[in-house]
Motif scaffolding. Structure first.
Motif, short mmCIF file in Angstrom:
data_model
loop_
_atom_site.label_atom_id
_atom_site.label_comp_id
_atom_site.label_asym_id
_atom_site.label_seq_id
_atom_site.Cartn_x
_atom_site.Cartn_y
_atom_site.Cartn_z
N ASP A 4 0.83 -1.19 0.00
CA ASP A 4 0.00 0.00 0.00
C ASP A 4 0.87 1.25 0.00
O ASP A 4 1.91 1.32 0.65
CB ASP A 4 -0.91 0.04 1.24
N PRO A 156 -5.58 4.30 -10.03
CA PRO A 156 -4.29 4.29 -9.33
C PRO A 156 -3.24 5.19 -9.97
O PRO A 156 -2.32 5.66 -9.30
CB PRO A 156 -3.86 2.81 -9.41
N LEU A 162 -5.30 5.47 -4.19
CA LEU A 162 -5.81 4.23 -4.79
C LEU A 162 -4.70 3.42 -5.46
O LEU A 162 -5.00 2.52 -6.24
CB LEU A 162 -6.90 4.56 -5.81
N ALA A 163 -3.46 3.72 -5.16
CA ALA A 163 -2.35 2.96 -5.72
C ALA A 163 -2.18 1.66 -4.94
O ALA A 163 -1.14 1.40 -4.34
CB ALA A 163 -1.07 3.79 -5.70
N SER A 164 -3.21 0.86 -4.97
CA SER A 164 -3.24 -0.42 -4.26
C SER A 164 -4.34 -1.27 -4.86
O SER A 164 -5.48 -0.81 -5.00
CB SER A 164 -3.49 -0.19 -2.76
N VAL A 168 -8.58 -0.69 -4.71
CA VAL A 168 -9.40 -0.67 -5.92
C VAL A 168 -10.46 -1.75 -5.85
O VAL A 168 -11.64 -1.53 -6.17
CB VAL A 168 -8.52 -0.85 -7.17
N ALA A 208 -6.36 -2.92 -12.50
CA ALA A 208 -5.34 -2.27 -11.67
C ALA A 208 -4.01 -3.01 -11.77
O ALA A 208 -2.94 -2.39 -11.83
CB ALA A 208 -5.80 -2.19 -10.22
N ARG A 212 -0.30 -1.67 -13.11
CA ARG A 212 0.50 -1.55 -11.89
C ARG A 212 1.93 -1.10 -12.18
O ARG A 212 2.51 -0.33 -11.41
CB ARG A 212 0.52 -2.89 -11.16
N TRP A 215 1.76 2.81 -12.22
CA TRP A 215 1.50 3.55 -10.99
C TRP A 215 2.46 3.15 -9.88
O TRP A 215 2.76 3.94 -9.00
CB TRP A 215 0.05 3.43 -10.54
#
Length: 228
Positions: A4, A156, A162-164, A168, A208, A212, A215
């Motif tokens: 996270d 993300p 929301l980079a997880s 999401v 996502a 990945r 992000w």
């Protein structure tokens, strides 16, 4: 393993993301409600408006027609942010989230003629769809996976909060549950199923994962640039 990214700042950014996603759902509900006055002017107007606003083909046509407007929105937002390193990326992500999600939300709110029912047994409807044949399964399962795919791919990239994948997944599941509740409350003649929630959330999570590398790299660069 999913690492996270710290929320910066946690309360305000998460609240803004939640409010923005809620606004998308609200727009979809308003679009559904707007169909009635548009289709109440007479037989010709009713037929034309229904084709455009009340069918999947109509929504697809309107989405295609709105593509130049979406591109223009990206250009306008990016030029308002000129001077920032992520102007084009952030603008593209914001427009793509709306453009890639709103039509699917609209389609989930279209009335159907199926008996109104609720299914809370996980995988029951999914297995029934898979047993109905490859064509039906592809349309049903694929459509549900794509509902929040644009959100899962681009959110993300735009929002550090929301980079997880887990966040999401959780957010997509929550909004999908709201859609199923709305379908039942509005009596749209659709099946409100827990399997739709599962597929919508999984689709967002897979999207996502697909983005990945971008992000995750951005989060790492931001961490290196922080003053010590």
């Amino acid at each position: 393993m999913d690492h996270d990214i710290p929320l910066l700042p946690p309360a305000r950014r998460t609240l803004m993301i939640a409010l923005g996603a809620m606004a998308l759902l609200a727009v979809a509900a308003v679009a559904y409600a707007a169909q009635r006055p548009l289709t109440a002017r007479g037989p010709r107007h009713r037929a034309g408006a229904h084709v455009l606003f009340g069918t999947v083909d109509g929504v697809v046509l309107l989405t295609a027609a709105a593509l130049p407007l979406a591109a223009l929105a990206v250009w306008v937002l990016a030029h308002r942010r000129l001077g920032t390193r992520s102007a084009w990326r952030d603008s593209l992500a914001e427009v793509a989230i709306v453009y890639g999600t709103l039509p699917w939300l609209w389609m989930t709110m279209l009335p159907d003629s199926a008996p109104q029912r609720v299914n809370l047994v996980p995988l029951h409807d999914l297995f029934a769809v898979l047993a109905s044949g490859p064509a039906t399964a592809t349309v049903q399962v694929g459509g549900n996976l794509l509902v929040f795919a644009a959100f899962g791919f681009f959110a993300p990239l735009r929002f550090a909060a929301l980079a997880s994948v887990r966040r999401v997944l959780a957010l997509a599941a929550a909004f999908s549950a709201l859609i199923e509740i709305a379908q039942y409350v509005l009596r749209l003649g659709r099946v409100s199923s827990v399997d739709d929630v599962l597929l919508n959330a999984v689709g967002a999570a897979l999207a996502a994962l697909a983005s990945r590398r971008w992000w995750h790299r951005r989060a790492g660069n931001n961490a290196l640039e922080k003053p010590r």
